[in-house]
Design a protein around this motif. Structure first.
Motif, PDB file in Angstrom:
ATOM      1  N   VAL A  73       0.915  -1.216   0.123  1.00  0.00           N
ATOM      2  CA  VAL A  73       0.005   0.055   0.106  1.00  0.00           C
ATOM      3  C   VAL A  73       0.735   1.385  -0.064  1.00  0.00           C
ATOM      4  O   VAL A  73       0.533   2.317  -0.662  1.00  0.00           O
ATOM      5  CB  VAL A  73      -0.786  -0.005   1.249  1.00  0.00           C
ATOM      6  N   GLN A  74       1.930   1.250   0.774  1.00  0.00           N
ATOM      7  CA  GLN A  74       2.716   2.351   0.773  1.00  0.00           C
ATOM      8  C   GLN A  74       3.410   2.533  -0.347  1.00  0.00           C
ATOM      9  O   GLN A  74       3.575   3.890  -0.948  1.00  0.00           O
ATOM     10  CB  GLN A  74       3.718   1.978   1.696  1.00  0.00           C
ATOM     11  N   ILE A  77      -0.239   3.627  -3.035  1.00  0.00           N
ATOM     12  CA  ILE A  77      -1.360   4.597  -2.683  1.00  0.00           C
ATOM     13  C   ILE A  77      -1.190   6.095  -3.237  1.00  0.00           C
ATOM     14  O   ILE A  77      -1.952   6.826  -3.672  1.00  0.00           O
ATOM     15  CB  ILE A  77      -1.567   4.633  -1.141  1.00  0.00           C
ATOM     16  N   GLY A  78       0.356   6.602  -3.146  1.00  0.00           N
ATOM     17  CA  GLY A  78       0.688   7.776  -3.572  1.00  0.00           C
ATOM     18  C   GLY A  78       0.046   8.074  -5.066  1.00  0.00           C
ATOM     19  O   GLY A  78      -0.213   9.376  -5.416  1.00  0.00           O
ATOM     20  N   LYS A  79      -0.172   7.279  -5.964  1.00  0.00           N
ATOM     21  CA  LYS A  79      -0.437   7.154  -7.502  1.00  0.00           C
ATOM     22  C   LYS A  79      -2.143   7.385  -7.490  1.00  0.00           C
ATOM     23  O   LYS A  79      -2.639   7.431  -8.597  1.00  0.00           O
ATOM     24  CB  LYS A  79       0.267   6.248  -8.138  1.00  0.00           C
ATOM     25  N   MET A  80      -2.812   7.034  -6.552  1.00  0.00           N
ATOM     26  CA  MET A  80      -4.354   6.697  -6.689  1.00  0.00           C
ATOM     27  C   MET A  80      -5.088   8.004  -6.402  1.00  0.00           C
ATOM     28  O   MET A  80      -4.761   8.977  -5.500  1.00  0.00           O
ATOM     29  CB  MET A  80      -4.581   5.603  -5.380  1.00  0.00           C
ATOM     30  N   PRO A 117       1.367  -3.282  12.024  1.00  0.00           N
ATOM     31  CA  PRO A 117       1.101  -1.699  11.345  1.00  0.00           C
ATOM     32  C   PRO A 117      -0.468  -1.533  10.955  1.00  0.00           C
ATOM     33  O   PRO A 117      -1.016  -2.339  10.367  1.00  0.00           O
ATOM     34  CB  PRO A 117       2.349  -1.557  10.363  1.00  0.00           C
ATOM     35  N   ASP A 118      -0.874  -0.335  11.109  1.00  0.00           N
ATOM     36  CA  ASP A 118      -2.176   0.128  11.029  1.00  0.00           C
ATOM     37  C   ASP A 118      -2.010   0.607   9.587  1.00  0.00           C
ATOM     38  O   ASP A 118      -1.850   1.874   9.352  1.00  0.00           O
ATOM     39  CB  ASP A 118      -2.728   1.097  12.016  1.00  0.00           C
ATOM     40  N   ILE A 119      -2.604  -0.097   8.616  1.00  0.00           N
ATOM     41  CA  ILE A 119      -2.553   0.276   7.351  1.00  0.00           C
ATOM     42  C   ILE A 119      -3.368   1.429   6.906  1.00  0.00           C
ATOM     43  O   ILE A 119      -3.087   2.677   6.421  1.00  0.00           O
ATOM     44  CB  ILE A 119      -2.687  -0.727   6.352  1.00  0.00           C
ATOM     45  N   LEU A 120      -4.629   1.375   7.378  1.00  0.00           N
ATOM     46  CA  LEU A 120      -5.494   2.324   7.251  1.00  0.00           C
ATOM     47  C   LEU A 120      -5.225   3.574   7.905  1.00  0.00           C
ATOM     48  O   LEU A 120      -5.228   4.678   7.207  1.00  0.00           O
ATOM     49  CB  LEU A 120      -7.204   1.990   7.375  1.00  0.00           C
ATOM     50  N   GLY A 121      -4.716   3.484   9.158  1.00  0.00           N
ATOM     51  CA  GLY A 121      -4.403   4.662   9.820  1.00  0.00           C
ATOM     52  C   GLY A 121      -3.176   5.386   9.399  1.00  0.00           C
ATOM     53  O   GLY A 121      -3.029   6.369   9.814  1.00  0.00           O
ATOM     54  N   PHE A 127       1.476   8.261   4.944  1.00  0.00           N
ATOM     55  CA  PHE A 127       1.732   8.046   3.545  1.00  0.00           C
ATOM     56  C   PHE A 127       1.462   9.364   3.000  1.00  0.00           C
ATOM     57  O   PHE A 127       1.518   9.658   1.870  1.00  0.00           O
ATOM     58  CB  PHE A 127       1.023   6.894   2.900  1.00  0.00           C
ATOM     59  N   SER A 128       0.667  10.347   3.783  1.00  0.00           N
ATOM     60  CA  SER A 128       0.551  11.714   3.347  1.00  0.00           C
ATOM     61  C   SER A 128      -0.671  11.736   2.146  1.00  0.00           C
ATOM     62  O   SER A 128      -0.402  12.374   1.257  1.00  0.00           O
ATOM     63  CB  SER A 128       1.793  12.675   3.140  1.00  0.00           C
TER      64      SER A 128
END
Length: 211
Positions: A73-74, A77-80, A117-121, A127-128
């Motif tokens: 996800v890390q 996600i920045g491209k989404m 680790p809390d992915i959604l959180g 991840f900004s």
């Protein structure tokens, strides 16, 4: 839109033959990915182990553990434009993994678990991520209040909640009944096939896109 979707359970190994997991089948997440692709969105599906068929026309990234899903996800996600977190991620993992199969020697066995680790959180805080953020809440009690607390705590635009204590919906079922929890409102979606619900979810997520 470019949409990231997580789906399925995660598996946390105890030894070479055993693992901790949960009852998620991945059906809801895969249905959402299929509905998003059918609506001509660019879909990246990050999935834990599932027997569901991977939809055509998507980017598929298989993972196993919560940490693997976190890093995937890390990376993406920045491209989404939107991220929908439908996976049932293990909250904890074994503190250590035995190199050999754990033998049955004593009457009891104590496992030490550490928090995953809390992915959604992490989406906003680490991840900004600035796009549309959608979480899922699988609850057994106080469904709306727990979902709203999750929405505020993790800075979501929408949390999709369901009551997994019911035998007729949720985990392992082809049907679900949803509560869409927004910052200011709540909307009920009656019990229906998960593929039908997936199309509704994609419409709701599209509506959240800045005009």
């Amino acid at each position: 839109m470019k949409i990231l979707i997580t789906a399925g359970p995660t598996r946390e190994p105890l030894d070479p033959v055993r693992y901790l997991t949960n009852r998620s089948s991945g059906k809801m997440g895969y249905a959402i990915a299929d509905a998003a692709a059918a609506a001509n969105h660019h879909v990246t599906l990050i999935s834990g182990p599932s027997n569901e068929e991977v939809p055509d026309g998507i980017d598929y990234i298989p993972v196993e553990t919560a940490e693997e899903m976190y890093h995937a996800v890390q990376n993406y996600i920045g491209k989404m434009d939107a991220a929908i977190f439908a996976a049932a991620v293990s909250d904890y993992r074994p503190a250590s993994i035995a190199e050999q199969k754990i033998k049955k020697t004593e009457d009891t066995l104590t496992l030490e678990l550490v928090k995953n680790p809390d992915i959604l959180g992490s989406a906003r805080s680490k991840f900004s991520y600035q796009g549309v953020l959608v979480g899922f809440a699988a609850e057994t009690e106080n469904v709306e209040s727990n979902a709203r607390a999750k929405l505020m705590r993790k800075q979501c635009d929408l949390v999709i909640a369901n009551d997994v204590s019911r035998k007729d919906i949720g985990f392992d079922s082809n049907e679900n009944e949803l509560l869409l929890v927004y910052p200011q409102t709540t909307e009920s979606i009656p019990k229906a096939d998960k593929h039908h619900l997936a199309h509704i979810i994609i419409e709701k997520v599209t509506d959240l896109q800045p005009k």
